[in-house]
Design an enzyme around this catalytic site. Sequence first.
Site, PDB file in Angstrom:
ATOM      1  N   ASP A  37     -11.123   1.595  -4.620  1.00 20.58           N
ATOM      2  CA  ASP A  37      -9.797   2.085  -5.006  1.00 20.58           C
ATOM      3  C   ASP A  37      -9.036   2.691  -3.826  1.00 20.58           C
ATOM      4  O   ASP A  37      -7.814   2.590  -3.756  1.00 20.58           O
ATOM      5  CB  ASP A  37      -9.982   3.138  -6.113  1.00 20.58           C
ATOM      6  CG  ASP A  37      -8.667   3.622  -6.708  1.00 20.58           C
ATOM      7  OD1 ASP A  37      -7.779   2.773  -6.922  1.00 20.58           O
ATOM      8  OD2 ASP A  37      -8.529   4.836  -6.972  1.00 20.58           O
ATOM      9  N   HIS A  40      -5.782   2.565   1.373  1.00 16.53           N
ATOM     10  CA  HIS A  40      -5.136   3.816   1.807  1.00 16.53           C
ATOM     11  C   HIS A  40      -5.833   4.478   3.007  1.00 16.53           C
ATOM     12  O   HIS A  40      -5.200   4.833   3.998  1.00 16.53           O
ATOM     13  CB  HIS A  40      -5.098   4.832   0.660  1.00 16.53           C
ATOM     14  CG  HIS A  40      -4.488   4.302  -0.600  1.00 16.53           C
ATOM     15  ND1 HIS A  40      -3.491   3.357  -0.592  1.00 16.53           N
ATOM     16  CD2 HIS A  40      -4.713   4.585  -1.904  1.00 16.53           C
ATOM     17  CE1 HIS A  40      -3.141   3.085  -1.849  1.00 16.53           C
ATOM     18  NE2 HIS A  40      -3.868   3.814  -2.659  1.00 16.53           N
ATOM     19  N   ASP A  72       0.894  -1.147   0.000  1.00 19.68           N
ATOM     20  CA  ASP A  72       0.000   0.000   0.000  1.00 19.68           C
ATOM     21  C   ASP A  72       0.937   1.203   0.000  1.00 19.68           C
ATOM     22  O   ASP A  72       1.613   1.456   1.001  1.00 19.68           O
ATOM     23  CB  ASP A  72      -0.871   0.015   1.260  1.00 19.68           C
ATOM     24  CG  ASP A  72      -1.822   1.201   1.243  1.00 19.68           C
ATOM     25  OD1 ASP A  72      -1.424   2.276   0.745  1.00 19.68           O
ATOM     26  OD2 ASP A  72      -2.959   1.061   1.708  1.00 19.68           O
ATOM     27  N   HIS A  73       1.007   1.921  -1.108  1.00 19.20           N
ATOM     28  CA  HIS A  73       2.074   2.926  -1.219  1.00 19.20           C
ATOM     29  C   HIS A  73       1.909   4.073  -0.220  1.00 19.20           C
ATOM     30  O   HIS A  73       2.845   4.815   0.028  1.00 19.20           O
ATOM     31  CB  HIS A  73       2.202   3.445  -2.653  1.00 19.20           C
ATOM     32  CG  HIS A  73       1.179   4.471  -3.035  1.00 19.20           C
ATOM     33  ND1 HIS A  73      -0.097   4.145  -3.422  1.00 19.20           N
ATOM     34  CD2 HIS A  73       1.237   5.820  -3.068  1.00 19.20           C
ATOM     35  CE1 HIS A  73      -0.761   5.254  -3.679  1.00 19.20           C
ATOM     36  NE2 HIS A  73       0.020   6.290  -3.487  1.00 19.20           N
TER      37      HIS A  73
HETATM   38  C1  BG6 Z   1      -3.838   4.970  -6.031  1.00 22.83           C
HETATM   39  C2  BG6 Z   1      -5.232   5.044  -6.590  1.00 22.83           C
HETATM   40  O1  BG6 Z   1      -3.660   3.786  -5.315  1.00 22.83           O
HETATM   41  O2  BG6 Z   1      -3.620   6.092  -5.178  1.00 22.83           O
HETATM   42  C3  BG6 Z   1      -5.417   6.349  -7.351  1.00 22.83           C
HETATM   43  O3  BG6 Z   1      -5.458   3.943  -7.448  1.00 22.83           O
HETATM   44  C4  BG6 Z   1      -5.077   7.529  -6.470  1.00 22.83           C
HETATM   45  O4  BG6 Z   1      -6.743   6.454  -7.855  1.00 22.83           O
HETATM   46  C5  BG6 Z   1      -3.713   7.345  -5.823  1.00 22.83           C
HETATM   47  O5  BG6 Z   1      -5.079   8.689  -7.277  1.00 22.83           O
HETATM   48  C6  BG6 Z   1      -3.442   8.420  -4.790  1.00 22.83           C
HETATM   49  O6  BG6 Z   1      -2.120   8.322  -4.373  1.00 22.83           O
HETATM   50  P1  BG6 Z   1      -1.267   9.611  -4.068  1.00 22.83           P
HETATM   51  O7  BG6 Z   1       0.045   9.093  -3.594  1.00 22.83           O
HETATM   52  O8  BG6 Z   1      -1.180  10.388  -5.352  1.00 22.83           O
HETATM   53  O9  BG6 Z   1      -2.017  10.369  -3.034  1.00 22.83           O
END
Ligand code: BG6
Length: 517
Positions: free
Chosen positions: A262, A267, A204-205
Amino acid sequence: MSLANEGAAKARKHAYAVAPAATMVIFGAGGDLTKRLVTPALYNLVLGGMLADDFSIIGVDIADLTDESWRKSLSDTIHSFVGQKGVEFEAKSIDPKAWQWLANRMMYMKGDFANPKTFEQLGQKLKSKEGDKGGNRLFYLAVADRFFGPLIEQLGAAGLTKESDGAWRRVVVEKPFGHDLKSAKALNSQILGVLDESQIYRIDHFLGKETVQNIMMLRFGNVAFESLWNRDHIDHVQISAIETVGVEQRGGFYDHAGALRDMVPNHLFQLLAVAAMEPPVSFDADAVRAEKSKVLQAVHHFDREGALRDSVRGQYDAGEVGGQKANAYRAEPQVDPQSNTETYIAAKLMIDNWRWGGVPFYIRTGKHLAARRTEIVIQFRTPPFTLFRQTGTESLPANQLVLRIQPDDGISLEFNAKVPGPQVVPKTVGMEFRYKDYFSETPGTGYEILLYDCMCGDATLFQRADFVEAGWAVVQPILDAWSSKKPVFPNYASGSFGPKDADALLARDGRAWRNIS
Ligand code: BG6
């Protein structure tokens, strides 16, 4: 000293050791994720001296590429980022020596993920590289989610994930992990049939973001905050991840997923978990992940009526975002013109435990909104008003602690001060901490720490099976309730702050979303 070792010496001052040597196999080598995030993250690790000299990469994909043409396509993408702002990877220049160091270690293999021969061939390639002494292997699944299970089964059947002689085999699984509770459970059981949980790294980034990791430090490294961190002092919590971007070129994926799937079980629930978890007994991966799972398991599960009452969905119409005309969602490429997929979700969640009983957690996320902001707002209770009754003061705003994840990462505390003068007039003022004022910026994609930790065997920043399932268990009743009732879409203009019902969700409780400008 090689470039990596030079960097390693520098890095050691910051207590980073070089990661153990490994071969990283990237499935989906030609895809966007590999080009835009994984490769730049590896490049940053080279700059930091965190990769071993013996590190190498095998890229696997269906396209007819050679080592040279694959390296060139990665080089073109990383160089295309130079000088750009607001992209996944920001760089003023690309260090030619560091890039060459990485490029020299890249090999490409054409292969169909459904064909067992691909895995036989991969096994031979790995063996010829590793020799008799064997070696560590990191399999990175940068592929569409339908391949996760079958690919891991193929790896297992070819004997490529079997750990022996102290060499590890780890698999990084991207998101989305499942489409609902049933499919997430099925995927867990499918991959756990091949791998041990300790070999699985579910990404989960958001957990790669320094500011998310810092929430634990704020809470557990400071008496001032943690002692107030409960229902006696906190009125409610708001978690927002609002975006100005739309679905861009991802309509094909997004139209089957929607904002809830998503962003929420992964997140937003990671943010909720770090904000609400109990202190773990150590920073050990299992100790931290056990507390996160526990708090998610304590989130109240809706019945149908509750889900419809306490969740709001929206879809963007045409409008203007940042001064530019913006499409309606239904007019986006690869999106069904009649689509009822949501691009916005807000919900009120309750956590049934001693710390949080009675404290609502309001969450929201959406696309094509008026601003880009990811933050957690802790709103404290208001003080008794008696003292101020005679002063002409109409109301006393509650203190807010705002944890800004992005942009402008930092923390602010808002409290009331007396306006100078003969009368008692309160005004909200702020104490402000900005990361960039204290720490040098280390621009990164967020994937650096995740790849590095995986090679070092530290799974703290990855999702365990029980967390993933607990997240889907909360989301499932909302999905079910929504599927039983057709929405009236579109219901918010691009460039606005989302559907009116999301404001009503808080107004009903006498509360309001924190203003985001
Ligand atoms: C991704 C989603 O995992 O996270 C995207 O699939 C979203 O829809 C993105 O825009 C948001 O990540 P960050 O790091 O740009 O806040």
